[in-house]
Write an enzyme that holds these catalytic residues in place. Structure first.
Site, short mmCIF file in Angstrom:
data_model
loop_
_atom_site.label_atom_id
_atom_site.label_comp_id
_atom_site.label_asym_id
_atom_site.label_seq_id
_atom_site.Cartn_x
_atom_site.Cartn_y
_atom_site.Cartn_z
N HIS A 37 0.89 -1.36 0.04
CA HIS A 37 0.01 -0.04 0.13
C HIS A 37 0.77 1.25 -0.18
O HIS A 37 0.73 2.06 -0.84
CB HIS A 37 -0.91 0.19 1.11
CG HIS A 37 -1.58 1.08 1.25
ND1 HIS A 37 -2.96 1.26 0.83
CD2 HIS A 37 -1.62 2.40 1.87
CE1 HIS A 37 -3.60 2.41 1.02
NE2 HIS A 37 -2.65 3.17 1.73
N GLU A 38 1.78 1.40 1.02
CA GLU A 38 2.89 2.54 1.13
C GLU A 38 3.79 2.65 -0.25
O GLU A 38 3.96 3.51 -0.57
CB GLU A 38 3.43 2.43 2.39
CG GLU A 38 2.65 2.37 3.52
CD GLU A 38 1.66 3.43 3.82
OE1 GLU A 38 1.89 4.64 3.17
OE2 GLU A 38 0.60 3.29 4.31
N HIS A 41 1.93 4.45 -3.10
CA HIS A 41 2.13 6.00 -2.76
C HIS A 41 3.41 6.59 -2.78
O HIS A 41 3.93 7.63 -3.59
CB HIS A 41 2.03 6.09 -1.34
CG HIS A 41 0.29 6.03 -0.75
ND1 HIS A 41 -0.63 7.03 -1.66
CD2 HIS A 41 -0.01 5.50 0.32
CE1 HIS A 41 -1.95 6.51 -0.93
NE2 HIS A 41 -1.51 5.77 0.28
#
Length: 693
Positions: A37-38, A41
């Site tokens: 997920h990170e 980003h």
């Protein structure tokens, strides 16, 4: 001598190593979900030339960090998430988003176009969807073992029971949504609204199409069905596990039954399905039966369909009911099955059975034996006299019913709310704990219980096991003397402070579930005097339980496995799409009242579920991580400040109005969102620690 005594130690070390590996696999898996997920980003932020100051797995104090280039890579103390800190974007300091000085830096997040910032914010969610699909594809490539969509039991009086569903039926579609496993049934019912349409096939191949109104009185919507068991005996990682309940005929059988044995024959009758097994056990409930099981040290599949092991014969005695000699008052009929003999005879919910063929129920007939008495009259007319109350009018009616030979006590009242089933006529009743008759020389007669006494509650007292320091805690059936207070359940439907219902049918069945327990009764006389009575249940001479005699069976399962990579990706895509829809339906049901918040789980529950899945195998762990990835994607995109969805709302506002939200709005919304997320975290942690324990 030394070698023999070392074997248990080696076994313990092997089990410990397996547990450690499972924990490491869970930690790695959960870390991967957060990492990807990170990473989404981070990668898009770098692609948009944003200065990423820190990439952290976890929140709170930093445990380890290393700086490479302009970015600090860190592991933080609280492992329930992670974050990417960019120049000009900090949830702890939302004012950075509106600071003109930072916005003039070409490498700050706030200096980028709305489209670039939307790409950065949505990248984590998109990455979780992709990784969720990847986890699902891996799971289906290996092969996922799931419970089948075949019904093993129907709760008496439940919506499914009233509609006519039966053990052995297979559900194929619910609300035009395809059903492939038992979890599909659970999800489709829990996440539905209104009446559900259930399609499938009976065990004899006939199709059915039923409209069922789920019961929403508990913490979630249910129709009252349980999954089917297989013919394979249960198994466990525990090397001392025995697939038979203690103090039952199966536990005393010689030679002993072994985990993963598969039942092939009972009483000289070959059995191929659980329904055939139930039929033989019910018909010959009072006979010692020879069970022929097939034993294989390395079964080919969980249901034992492909085996070449030796066959072993085990004789198991019948299991008599444990009785106290109490005949209780019968309550009104609680439900009538659609198109059943009772339905055709005109019996209605609320009617009270007074006489059966001229014999008074409770005085001349033990209501507990009524299910079997009616089955014995299968095919012959039975005259019923019932009391019917319509408004202020009370009248007695005579009804003629022709029962079937369906045996009683095949679906016992296993919960306080479950009534006693009269399967031969298709009706259910509850027994009120008021004594109508005492059997002479019975435990109740010796304890001097009187007609008219009321049983307020019951306790089952189990003896202390050999080597144990203390005896097991007594099991209370009925309301506690001091009900628990649950101040925090402001949104929950069920409340522990409400007294539990106490019906004698459930209390009687509980005495069968603990065959070595003595019974203590709290008795109130007609004059209001209270006392405690201790009884030792006595086995019946002519009344036997039509169950598996204590044998524990494994669930009937099937393996869903892709034939090739393309098929695995396709199955992964379908599962990702369905999981995403299920999460949104869950949120709708949660806020609409269809699901109680007590069904939620927090980090402890998630870690526990992941550990359980890891113990089941790598494919099960991958399936769970896929589910978790999609959950993270959906929940993070909710329009809540602090979450990705909240940032997206601000960006949409900026794109439409051509100006950024004011600093006051950003700060207020961010802190409100943070308070909401922290409160939710505290709530689910409380559930994990105190409610779901």
């Amino acid at each position: 001598m030394e070698f023999v005594t070392a074997l248990p130690l080696l076994a313990d070390l092997g089990g410990l190593a397996e547990k450690i590996l499972s924990i490491l696999a869970v930690a790695l898996g959960l870390g991967l979900v957060i990492f990807f997920h990170e990473l989404g980003h981070f990668a898009v932020a770098k692609w948009c030339n944003v200065n990423v100051e820190r990439f952290s797995i976890g929140f709170g104090p930093i445990l380890w960090s290393r700086k490479k280039g302009e970015t600090e890579y860190a592991l933080s103390a609280i492992p329930f998430g992670g974050y990417v800190k960019m120049l000009g974007q900090d949830d702890l300091d939302p004012s950075q988003l509106s600071t003109e000085e930072i916005a003039r830096d070409p490498r700050s997040y706030s200096s980028k176009t709305v489209g670039q910032r939307m790409a950065i914010i949505s990248a984590g969610v998109i990455m979780n969807i992709i990784t969720g699909l990847m986890f699902f594809a891996i799971a289906f490539g290996i092969g996922v073992q799931q419970q089948t969509a075949k019904i093993g039991a129907v709760v008496p009086g439940s919506p499914a029971w009233k509609a006519g569903l039966q053990p052995g039926d297979t559900i194929e579609r619910i609300n035009d949504r395809r059903v492939e496993s038992w979890m599909d049934i659970m999800r489709s019912v829990v996440l539905s609204s209104g009446t559900v349409s259930v399609h499938g096939r009976h065990e004899d191949g006939r199709a059915f199409d039923l409209a069922i109104d789920p019961d929403g009185g508990g913490t979630k919507r249910m129709i009252g069905v349980a999954p089917s068991e297989s013919l394979m005996l249960a198994y466990s990682d525990d090397p001392d596990f025995v697939p038979a309940a203690e103090h039952t005929p199966a536990h005393r059988a010689k030679p002993p039954l072994a985990p993963r044995d598969v039942i092939r024959e009972v009483g000289g009758v070959p059995v191929e399905t659980p329904a055939q097994l139930r039929e033989v056990l019910a018909e010959r409930r009072g006979d010692p039966l020879e069970f022929v099981v097939e034993r294989d040290q390395q079964p080919d599949d969980a249901n034992g369909d492909e085996r070449s092991g030796e066959r072993i014969s085990v004789t198991i005695d019948p299991r008599p009911f444990r009785t106290l000699g109490l005949w209780m008052e019968i309550g009104p009929v609680t439900a009538v099955r659609r198109d059943s003999p009772a339905d055709r005879a005109g019996l209605q919910p609320g009617d009270k059975l007074l006489y059966v063929d001229g014999k008074e129920v409770g005085k001349a007939i033990d209501p507990l034996r009524l299910p079997d008495l009616l089955a014995e009259r299968g095919g012959a007319p039975v005259e019923l006299r019932v009391l019917r109350v319509e408004g202020s009018e009370r009248k007695e009616l005579d009804l003629s019913v022709v029962p079937t030979s369906a045996p009683g006590w095949t679906a016992p009242p296993s919960s306080p709310e479950t009534p006693i089933e009269l399967p031969a006529i298709g009706a259910t009743v509850r027994l009120i704990p008021v004594v109508m008759h005492i059997v002479p020389d019975s435990p109740a007669a010796k304890a001097e219980i009187q007609e008219g006494d009321k049983i307020v509650r019951m306790r089952l007292i189990q003896p202390k096991k050999e080597g144990a320091r203390t005896a097991p805690k007594p099991i209370t059936v009925g309301p506690e003397k001091e009900p628990k207070r649950s101040w925090w359940r402001f949104w929950a439907r069920a409340d522990d402070s409400k007294p539990k219902p106490f019906y004698w049918g459930h209390a009687f069945w509980m005495t069968q579930q603990y065959p070595n327990a003595t019974v203590e009764l709290d008795v109130t006389s007609k004059r209001g005097e209270s006392r405690e009575v201790a009884l030792e249940p006595a086995p019946a001479d002519d009344w036997f339980i039509p169950d598996t005699r204590g044998i524990a069976l494994f669930w009937e399962t099937q393996t869903q496995r892709a034939d090739n990579i393309g098929d695995a990706v396709g199955m992964g895509f379908t599962h990702t799409r369905n999981t995403t829809a299920d999460i949104y339906l869950t949120l709708r049901s949660l806020f609409g009242g269809g699901i109680s918040p007590t069904e939620l789980h927090g980090p402890v529950g998630i870690a526990g579920a992941a550990y359980s899945m890891a113990r089941q195998g790598f494919a099960s762990l991958m399936l769970f991580l896929g589910f978790l990835s999609v959950n993270l994607a959906v929940l993070n995109f909710l329009p809540i400040p602090v979450l990705d969805g909240g940032h997206m709302v601000f960006l949409i506002w900026e794109g439409v109005t051509r100006k950024k939200p004011s600093e006051r709005v950003l700060v207020a919304a961010t802190y409100l969102g943070m308070a909401f997320v922290l409160s939710l975290m505290m709530f689910v942690l409380y559930l994990d620690i105190f409610y779901h324990r």
